[in-house]
Design a protein around this motif. Sequence first.
Motif, short mmCIF file in Angstrom:
data_model
loop_
_atom_site.label_atom_id
_atom_site.label_comp_id
_atom_site.label_asym_id
_atom_site.label_seq_id
_atom_site.Cartn_x
_atom_site.Cartn_y
_atom_site.Cartn_z
N UNK A 22 43.67 -19.92 -25.47
CA UNK A 22 42.22 -19.21 -24.92
C UNK A 22 41.21 -20.94 -24.46
N UNK A 23 42.32 -22.34 -25.06
CA UNK A 23 42.11 -23.31 -24.75
C UNK A 23 42.57 -23.30 -23.33
N UNK A 24 43.47 -22.57 -23.12
CA UNK A 24 44.80 -23.33 -21.56
C UNK A 24 44.34 -21.85 -21.11
N UNK A 25 43.68 -21.16 -21.52
CA UNK A 25 43.06 -19.91 -19.91
C UNK A 25 42.83 -20.18 -18.81
N UNK A 26 43.38 -20.19 -17.81
CA UNK A 26 43.07 -19.97 -15.99
C UNK A 26 43.84 -21.80 -16.08
N UNK A 27 44.55 -22.51 -16.81
CA UNK A 27 45.18 -23.53 -16.59
C UNK A 27 46.54 -23.23 -14.91
N UNK A 28 46.60 -23.58 -13.93
CA UNK A 28 47.45 -23.26 -13.47
C UNK A 28 48.77 -24.36 -13.50
N UNK A 29 49.79 -23.54 -13.89
CA UNK A 29 51.57 -24.13 -14.34
C UNK A 29 51.84 -25.31 -12.60
N UNK A 30 51.51 -24.78 -12.08
CA UNK A 30 52.03 -26.09 -10.95
C UNK A 30 50.77 -27.06 -10.93
N UNK A 31 50.23 -26.83 -11.15
CA UNK A 31 49.10 -27.98 -10.96
C UNK A 31 49.17 -29.23 -12.48
N UNK A 32 49.06 -28.80 -13.16
CA UNK A 32 49.95 -29.03 -15.02
C UNK A 32 50.78 -29.94 -14.97
N UNK A 33 51.78 -29.07 -14.35
CA UNK A 33 53.44 -29.83 -14.10
C UNK A 33 53.41 -30.95 -12.96
N UNK A 34 52.76 -31.04 -11.92
CA UNK A 34 52.64 -31.66 -10.65
C UNK A 34 51.76 -32.69 -11.66
N UNK A 35 50.36 -33.26 -11.82
CA UNK A 35 49.86 -33.93 -13.06
C UNK A 35 50.61 -34.53 -13.65
N UNK A 36 51.61 -34.16 -14.54
CA UNK A 36 52.60 -34.60 -15.61
C UNK A 36 53.44 -35.47 -14.85
N UNK A 37 53.40 -34.99 -14.34
CA UNK A 37 55.35 -35.66 -13.55
C UNK A 37 54.79 -37.16 -12.46
N UNK A 38 52.96 -36.90 -12.08
CA UNK A 38 52.87 -37.73 -11.26
C UNK A 38 52.68 -38.86 -12.36
N UNK A 39 51.74 -38.61 -13.98
CA UNK A 39 51.83 -39.84 -14.59
C UNK A 39 52.61 -40.51 -15.50
N UNK A 40 53.61 -39.67 -15.27
CA UNK A 40 54.37 -39.84 -15.82
C UNK A 40 55.61 -41.32 -14.66
N UNK A 41 55.95 -40.82 -13.41
CA UNK A 41 56.80 -41.51 -12.43
C UNK A 41 55.60 -42.67 -12.59
N UNK A 42 54.43 -42.51 -11.78
CA UNK A 42 53.42 -43.68 -11.98
C UNK A 42 53.44 -44.55 -13.17
N UNK A 43 54.13 -44.18 -14.34
CA UNK A 43 53.89 -45.11 -15.16
C UNK A 43 54.81 -45.44 -15.94
N UNK A 44 56.08 -45.06 -15.33
CA UNK A 44 57.25 -45.41 -16.31
C UNK A 44 57.77 -46.78 -15.80
N UNK A 45 58.11 -47.26 -15.02
CA UNK A 45 58.68 -48.16 -14.13
C UNK A 45 57.75 -49.19 -15.57
N UNK A 46 56.63 -48.62 -14.97
CA UNK A 46 55.36 -50.44 -15.31
C UNK A 46 56.38 -50.44 -17.52
#
Length: 439
Positions: A22-46
């Motif tokens: 129920x918590x993740x009901x309605x979550x768009x997998x593409x949005x979740x994947x894209x933003x997870x990768x944004x967070x990962x790559x934006x911070x990983x070099x730092x």
Amino acid sequence: MALPLPGSPGTSWSTFRERFRQTFNGADPRVCIAFWLFGLINNVLYVIILSAALDLVGPSVPKGVVLLADVIPSFFTKLCAPYFIHAIPYAARVIIFVALSAMGMLLIALTPSYTDGGTISTKLAGVILASLSSGGGELSFLGLVHYYGPFSLAAWGSGTGGAGLIGAGAYALATTNLGFSVRSTILASACLPVVMLISFFLILPRGPLTTGLFINPTGTSDDDLDHEQREGLLSSTSSLNTVSSSTSGKSSAWRRFKANLARSRSLFVPFMLPLLLVYIAEYTINQGVAPTLLFPLEESPFKHYRSFYPTYNFLYQTGVFISRSSTPFFRIHKLYPPSFLQCVNLVLLFVHAMYPFLPSYYVVCIVIFWEGLLGGLVYVNTFAEISDTVPKEDREFSLSATTVSDSAGICIAGFISMGVEVWLCHWQVSRGRDWCTRL
């Protein structure tokens, strides 16, 4: 929504699984994947840069120098950019961020090390380029979170936490266990920003970018956004040119600028200050105190003293990853208590560095892990509270503007830690513990 722990009274694994669904009901997998990768790559070099601080500047230069070069450009970007960055389309921003990151890491990797006659200033120039990219990326993607709903924020937070875990862990593994050189490790990391291009142009749904409409957790759009918000950070180039070419447009831009300044002031006490405090405390620990939290090698699992520093950083980042991934399951609404607890951690570890009283290396590891949990908890819940409580017409700017607090805290900690590390090391040497000079 907080979930009950499995096994607690009145719950079962089946109940927990149902609440999870129920918590993740309605979550768009593409949005979740894209933003997870944004967070990962934006911070990983730092994270990789901070993990490599000792190897970049050597034992005689305070690691706070690298911290400052890694955060001051990001701080000024976050301080100034929210007031004008709407003039740059998102596609162009992502390309710029990728180019800056890649160039920065290449400059760091291709400059000879200090032991081979390379200049520290050249490496720090590369750190600055990567920092500009990280700061611009954080305020841009957090602003974009408003249009993609709470699952994008949860994914972003988890990705940034994952960046710490993956970045610190991969660096420690590559340079300590697998025997790769620092140069090879950093050179390989220069390819990582390409993932951000893939995430933005191929994975992320483009609907909100073309309509400017907020997507709520059920996937529907909010038609009540006013015209000014729809412009926001997602304005098209043509409309921006039209606004900038007219007197009324300039007047509107000036009014918006003054309104944003007022918004920033209203954000300070409830959101910016606790985030500032927690970052001052934890980065003073990481860059100023942690390099001196050493034990005799026979009382540790290591063969070299330099192994303490990246291992502490890995444990810290593990805690950050767990807490930054926690918002779908656990929320806090009072941000000050964990910030004050982080200050307690700073005092505890500082006193231990002076007068060793913690019984073993493993107890210090637990404190460092706890430090990471608190830091990540305050970070992600700060932006979750903004998303929940700030009026929607102010929310996009507020999410972007509040990012300045973490960079400001890191900047302050960088100046503090340069003095703290040197002073603590001298204190320990004067009392017969010269391990900090053997890094």
